[in-house]
Design a protein around this motif. Sequence first.
Motif, PDB file in Angstrom:
ATOM      1  N   ASP A   1      12.661   5.077  14.999  1.00  0.00           N
ATOM      2  CA  ASP A   1      12.908   6.143  15.923  1.00  0.00           C
ATOM      3  C   ASP A   1      14.450   6.717  15.487  1.00  0.00           C
ATOM      4  OD1 ASP A   1      14.661   4.472  17.262  1.00  0.00           O
ATOM      5  OD2 ASP A   1      13.307   4.255  19.087  1.00  0.00           O
ATOM      6  N   ASN A   2      14.831   7.606  16.511  1.00  0.00           N
ATOM      7  CA  ASN A   2      16.249   8.145  16.076  1.00  0.00           C
ATOM      8  C   ASN A   2      17.203   7.208  16.434  1.00  0.00           C
ATOM      9  OD1 ASN A   2      15.337  10.702  15.681  1.00  0.00           O
ATOM     10  ND2 ASN A   2      15.453  11.399  17.688  1.00  0.00           N
ATOM     11  N   ASN A   3      16.809   5.932  16.962  1.00  0.00           N
ATOM     12  CA  ASN A   3      17.976   5.025  17.192  1.00  0.00           C
ATOM     13  C   ASN A   3      17.736   3.715  16.244  1.00  0.00           C
ATOM     14  OD1 ASN A   3      19.348   6.208  19.205  1.00  0.00           O
ATOM     15  ND2 ASN A   3      17.476   5.664  20.589  1.00  0.00           N
ATOM     16  N   ASP A   4      16.811   3.880  15.082  1.00  0.00           N
ATOM     17  CA  ASP A   4      16.439   3.013  14.157  1.00  0.00           C
ATOM     18  C   ASP A   4      15.780   1.575  14.874  1.00  0.00           C
ATOM     19  OD1 ASP A   4      17.513   4.226  11.879  1.00  0.00           O
ATOM     20  OD2 ASP A   4      19.540   3.457  12.005  1.00  0.00           O
ATOM     21  N   LYS A   5      15.065   2.024  15.846  1.00  0.00           N
ATOM     22  CA  LYS A   5      14.317   1.043  16.466  1.00  0.00           C
ATOM     23  C   LYS A   5      12.808   1.017  15.540  1.00  0.00           C
ATOM     24  CE  LYS A   5      11.537  -0.590  20.374  1.00  0.00           C
ATOM     25  NZ  LYS A   5      11.369  -0.081  21.961  1.00  0.00           N
ATOM     26  N   ARG A   6      12.411   0.018  14.984  1.00  0.00           N
ATOM     27  CA  ARG A   6      11.189  -0.252  14.226  1.00  0.00           C
ATOM     28  C   ARG A   6      10.132  -0.072  15.072  1.00  0.00           C
ATOM     29  NH1 ARG A   6      12.518  -5.632  10.456  1.00  0.00           N
ATOM     30  NH2 ARG A   6      14.293  -4.723   9.326  1.00  0.00           N
ATOM     31  N   LEU A   7       9.203   0.844  14.769  1.00  0.00           N
ATOM     32  CA  LEU A   7       8.071   1.465  15.626  1.00  0.00           C
ATOM     33  C   LEU A   7       6.884   0.945  15.083  1.00  0.00           C
ATOM     34  CD1 LEU A   7       9.113   5.191  16.049  1.00  0.00           C
ATOM     35  CD2 LEU A   7       9.289   3.249  17.615  1.00  0.00           C
ATOM     36  N   HIS A   8       6.741   1.040  13.897  1.00  0.00           N
ATOM     37  CA  HIS A   8       5.290   0.496  13.257  1.00  0.00           C
ATOM     38  C   HIS A   8       5.454   0.490  11.598  1.00  0.00           C
ATOM     39  CE1 HIS A   8       4.810   4.997  13.621  1.00  0.00           C
ATOM     40  NE2 HIS A   8       4.253   4.728  12.431  1.00  0.00           N
ATOM     41  N   TRP A   9       4.371   0.009  11.110  1.00  0.00           N
ATOM     42  CA  TRP A   9       4.558  -0.193   9.825  1.00  0.00           C
ATOM     43  C   TRP A   9       3.349   0.691   9.160  1.00  0.00           C
ATOM     44  CZ3 TRP A   9       7.832  -2.403   6.318  1.00  0.00           C
ATOM     45  CH2 TRP A   9       7.260  -2.624   4.885  1.00  0.00           C
ATOM     46  N   PRO A  10       3.851   1.654   8.209  1.00  0.00           N
ATOM     47  CA  PRO A  10       2.731   2.657   7.581  1.00  0.00           C
ATOM     48  C   PRO A  10       1.865   2.093   6.780  1.00  0.00           C
ATOM     49  CG  PRO A  10       4.800   3.011   6.625  1.00  0.00           C
ATOM     50  CD  PRO A  10       4.996   2.045   7.716  1.00  0.00           C
ATOM     51  N   ILE A  11       0.594   2.306   6.652  1.00  0.00           N
ATOM     52  CA  ILE A  11      -0.319   2.038   5.637  1.00  0.00           C
ATOM     53  C   ILE A  11      -1.086   3.343   5.302  1.00  0.00           C
ATOM     54  CG2 ILE A  11      -2.279   0.623   5.036  1.00  0.00           C
ATOM     55  CD1 ILE A  11      -1.522  -1.122   7.342  1.00  0.00           C
ATOM     56  N   ASP A  12      -1.016   3.482   4.008  1.00  0.00           N
ATOM     57  CA  ASP A  12      -1.730   4.681   3.489  1.00  0.00           C
ATOM     58  C   ASP A  12      -2.207   4.326   1.994  1.00  0.00           C
ATOM     59  OD1 ASP A  12      -2.393   7.256   3.344  1.00  0.00           O
ATOM     60  OD2 ASP A  12      -0.580   8.147   3.140  1.00  0.00           O
ATOM     61  N   ASN A  13      -3.116   5.304   1.740  1.00  0.00           N
ATOM     62  CA  ASN A  13      -3.704   4.981   0.411  1.00  0.00           C
ATOM     63  C   ASN A  13      -4.026   3.396  -0.201  1.00  0.00           C
ATOM     64  OD1 ASN A  13      -3.391   7.868  -0.405  1.00  0.00           O
ATOM     65  ND2 ASN A  13      -0.854   7.325  -0.651  1.00  0.00           N
ATOM     66  N   TYR A  14      -4.443   2.712   0.919  1.00  0.00           N
ATOM     67  CA  TYR A  14      -4.748   1.325   0.702  1.00  0.00           C
ATOM     68  C   TYR A  14      -5.698   1.356  -0.641  1.00  0.00           C
ATOM     69  CZ  TYR A  14      -6.175  -3.329   1.466  1.00  0.00           C
ATOM     70  OH  TYR A  14      -6.520  -4.742   1.331  1.00  0.00           O
ATOM     71  N   PHE A  15      -6.780   2.068  -0.707  1.00  0.00           N
ATOM     72  CA  PHE A  15      -7.707   1.530  -1.736  1.00  0.00           C
ATOM     73  C   PHE A  15      -7.481   2.217  -3.095  1.00  0.00           C
ATOM     74  CE2 PHE A  15     -10.326   1.209   2.348  1.00  0.00           C
ATOM     75  CZ  PHE A  15     -10.594  -0.074   2.095  1.00  0.00           C
ATOM     76  N   ASP A  16      -6.064   2.868  -3.143  1.00  0.00           N
ATOM     77  CA  ASP A  16      -5.653   3.517  -4.405  1.00  0.00           C
ATOM     78  C   ASP A  16      -4.960   2.431  -5.040  1.00  0.00           C
ATOM     79  OD1 ASP A  16      -4.667   5.087  -6.450  1.00  0.00           O
ATOM     80  OD2 ASP A  16      -3.392   6.000  -5.313  1.00  0.00           O
TER      81      ASP A  16
ATOM     82  N   ALA B   1       0.816  -1.228   0.065  1.00  0.00           N
ATOM     83  CA  ALA B   1      -0.082  -0.022   0.112  1.00  0.00           C
ATOM     84  C   ALA B   1       0.754   1.208   0.197  1.00  0.00           C
ATOM     85  CB  ALA B   1      -0.862   0.195   1.085  1.00  0.00           C
ATOM     86  N   ASN B   2       1.874   1.561   0.981  1.00  0.00           N
ATOM     87  CA  ASN B   2       2.629   2.517   0.867  1.00  0.00           C
ATOM     88  C   ASN B   2       4.116   2.239   0.248  1.00  0.00           C
ATOM     89  OD1 ASN B   2       4.431   4.452   1.654  1.00  0.00           O
ATOM     90  ND2 ASN B   2       3.377   4.823   3.525  1.00  0.00           N
ATOM     91  N   SER B   3       4.232   3.028  -1.092  1.00  0.00           N
ATOM     92  CA  SER B   3       5.362   2.829  -1.765  1.00  0.00           C
ATOM     93  C   SER B   3       6.735   2.856  -1.136  1.00  0.00           C
ATOM     94  CB  SER B   3       5.490   3.850  -2.880  1.00  0.00           C
ATOM     95  OG  SER B   3       5.554   5.106  -2.332  1.00  0.00           O
ATOM     96  N   ASN B   4       6.921   3.549   0.152  1.00  0.00           N
ATOM     97  CA  ASN B   4       7.902   3.416   0.421  1.00  0.00           C
ATOM     98  C   ASN B   4       8.628   2.077   1.298  1.00  0.00           C
ATOM     99  OD1 ASN B   4      10.222   4.468   2.139  1.00  0.00           O
ATOM    100  ND2 ASN B   4       9.238   4.611   4.294  1.00  0.00           N
ATOM    101  N   GLN B   5       7.386   1.207   1.627  1.00  0.00           N
ATOM    102  CA  GLN B   5       7.576  -0.181   2.133  1.00  0.00           C
ATOM    103  C   GLN B   5       8.951  -0.303   3.094  1.00  0.00           C
ATOM    104  OE1 GLN B   5       7.993  -2.660  -1.704  1.00  0.00           O
ATOM    105  NE2 GLN B   5       5.777  -2.782  -1.641  1.00  0.00           N
ATOM    106  N   GLN B   6       8.663   0.677   4.088  1.00  0.00           N
ATOM    107  CA  GLN B   6      10.016   0.444   4.880  1.00  0.00           C
ATOM    108  C   GLN B   6       9.232   0.744   6.354  1.00  0.00           C
ATOM    109  OE1 GLN B   6      13.359  -0.250   4.678  1.00  0.00           O
ATOM    110  NE2 GLN B   6      13.110  -0.444   2.589  1.00  0.00           N
ATOM    111  N   TRP B   7       9.763   0.303   7.596  1.00  0.00           N
ATOM    112  CA  TRP B   7       9.478   0.445   8.682  1.00  0.00           C
ATOM    113  C   TRP B   7       9.398   2.232   9.294  1.00  0.00           C
ATOM    114  CZ3 TRP B   7       6.849  -3.099  11.632  1.00  0.00           C
ATOM    115  CH2 TRP B   7       6.982  -4.537  11.478  1.00  0.00           C
ATOM    116  N   CYS B   8       8.577   2.654  10.066  1.00  0.00           N
ATOM    117  CA  CYS B   8       8.723   3.808  10.648  1.00  0.00           C
ATOM    118  C   CYS B   8       9.751   3.676  11.800  1.00  0.00           C
ATOM    119  CB  CYS B   8       7.142   4.416  10.927  1.00  0.00           C
ATOM    120  SG  CYS B   8       6.539   5.032   9.714  1.00  0.00           S
TER     121      CYS B   8
END
Length: 242
Positions: free
Chosen positions: A158-173, A149-156
């Motif tokens: 923090d400043n220490n590169d800890k994986r916080l969450h997976w972004p989902i956007d424009n799912y129905f596009d 869904a998100n073209s970035n296809q990367q985890w969000c």
Amino acid sequence: MKQNKYDDPIFFDKYKQMARSVDGLKAAGEWHIFQKLLPSLNNKRVLDLGCGFGWHCQYAVEQGASSVVGIDISEKMLNVAREMTPIEIQYLQMPIEDINFLANSFDVVISSLTFHYIASFSNICAKVYECLAIGGAFVSSVEHPIFTANSNQQWCVDNNDKRLHWPIDNYFDEDIRKTNFLEVEVLKYHRTLTTYINTLIECGFKIISVIEPQPDNELLKTDPLMQDELRRPMMLIISVSK
């Protein structure tokens, strides 16, 4: 749009160093599920769409398939496949969108992580339905819509590169996503889960299983980053019959 990044020497060199390129099916986190969804391949005519290095084709031969055909657009991929796998396998270089087999040509059609690279899922489903025998099986995997869904296809992170969450956007596009894979821009086609399922139904298939696979336990033990793959689905596997 028919992409062939794999014949680019730089991209191909990076791809062939990936774990699943080196170690084959045992390094594929979803294989333990995909394998279970396959019917008996003994004495079956098998078609692999987007066969790559031919790992699934080789497995089909090992399981006693009467004939195996592998289709891939990449000359480099098929050259490696021919070197690694049995001579009984017929490899054809072409875009999978261009297949045009006769009715009742195959008993089993498989495809691993390919369809998110093609523009028309409905067209390829119609072609598979045409060439598959009555009662035949069609088992395929794609990158999960949550992943594409998100073209970035990367985890969000923090400043220490800890994986916080997976972004989902424009799912129905449902449109093209320009993504980065092995430091190369690659085009992928995002589709919703609804589209994948309903397209198969509209083409005449009967849904057998829909699975969002979690990584194999062995990979979870040996690769610490694999633990994060339990936080969101990366792949979708669908098994249908004609």
